[in-house]
Design a protein around this motif. Structure first.
Motif, short mmCIF file in Angstrom:
data_model
loop_
_atom_site.label_atom_id
_atom_site.label_comp_id
_atom_site.label_asym_id
_atom_site.label_seq_id
_atom_site.Cartn_x
_atom_site.Cartn_y
_atom_site.Cartn_z
N TRP A 24 -36.00 0.41 93.65
CA TRP A 24 -35.91 -0.63 92.62
C TRP A 24 -37.28 -0.90 91.98
N ILE A 25 -38.32 -0.86 92.77
CA ILE A 25 -39.67 -1.03 92.23
C ILE A 25 -39.98 0.12 91.28
N THR A 57 -43.67 -6.68 97.65
CA THR A 57 -44.27 -5.75 96.69
C THR A 57 -44.67 -6.47 95.41
N CYS A 58 -43.81 -7.35 94.93
CA CYS A 58 -44.13 -8.12 93.72
C CYS A 58 -45.36 -8.99 93.95
N SER A 59 -45.45 -9.57 95.14
CA SER A 59 -46.61 -10.39 95.48
C SER A 59 -47.88 -9.55 95.54
N GLU A 60 -47.80 -8.39 96.18
CA GLU A 60 -48.97 -7.51 96.31
C GLU A 60 -49.46 -7.01 94.96
N ARG A 61 -48.54 -6.66 94.09
CA ARG A 61 -48.94 -6.12 92.79
C ARG A 61 -49.19 -7.23 91.76
#
Length: 177
Positions: A24-25, A57-61
């Protein structure tokens, strides 16, 4: 020396969740096709693992999913209609962060139908931080603050820059500037 041996965990199921999250990412980055994995028979724990991986992942990026990706996930999985609070909470967090205005009625219904601080407080914060939901967060809280446990109400009021003043409005919250 002295430390217990690390057990060898079977990560088969979590790898599947993390793999779907990565797919999905990739879709969100324009580098893949929409996954066709059917998760309708997945346990709640697997769905949580999947959504947590996307949130991480959204938080990391430091970038939310796109509205297009959120829309595709809604169409594919209907998580915005889930009756499971753990799943619904995580999907709402993703959708609010993405700026999906169509999720607002779901979020408002969710935060006004149960008072678990672990769900309510992060969702109010996410709404308040968003451009679409700041005023909605404040008005929803002011209309429903007596529904929440006093400690939860105080914490959310602080998050929304509101002042809980028992002397004003019969114990209601008032906005401070």
């Amino acid at each position: 020396s002295g430390m217990p041996e690390t057990p060898d965990f079977d990560r088969t199921l979590s790898k599947e969740c993390e793999g779907l999250s990565s797919a999905w990412i990739a879709v969100d980055g324009g580098k893949g096709d929409v996954p066709t994995t059917d998760i309708s028979e997945w346990s709640t724990s697997l769905k949580i693992c999947f959504l947590d991986a996307i949130l991480a992942t959204c938080s990391e990026r430091k970038r939310a999913l796109s509205l297009t990706t959120i829309g595709q996930m809604k169409e594919q999985y209907n998580m915005h209609e889930s009756s499971n609070s753990e799943v619904l909470f995580r999907f709402c967090m993703l959708a609010v962060d993405a700026g999906d205005e169509s999720i607002l009625p779901v979020v408002i219904s969710f935060i006004t139908s149960q008072g678990r601080m672990k769900f309510v407080r992060p969702l109010y914060r996410a709404l308040f931080k968003s451009t679409m939901g700041k005023d909605i967060a404040v008005s929803t809280f002011l209309a429903n603050h007596t529904f929440y446990h006093p400690i939860a109400a105080k914490m959310v009021a602080t998050d929304l820059n509101l002042n809980q003043d028992a002397k004003t409005s019969g114990g209601g919250a008032t906005k401070t500037r």
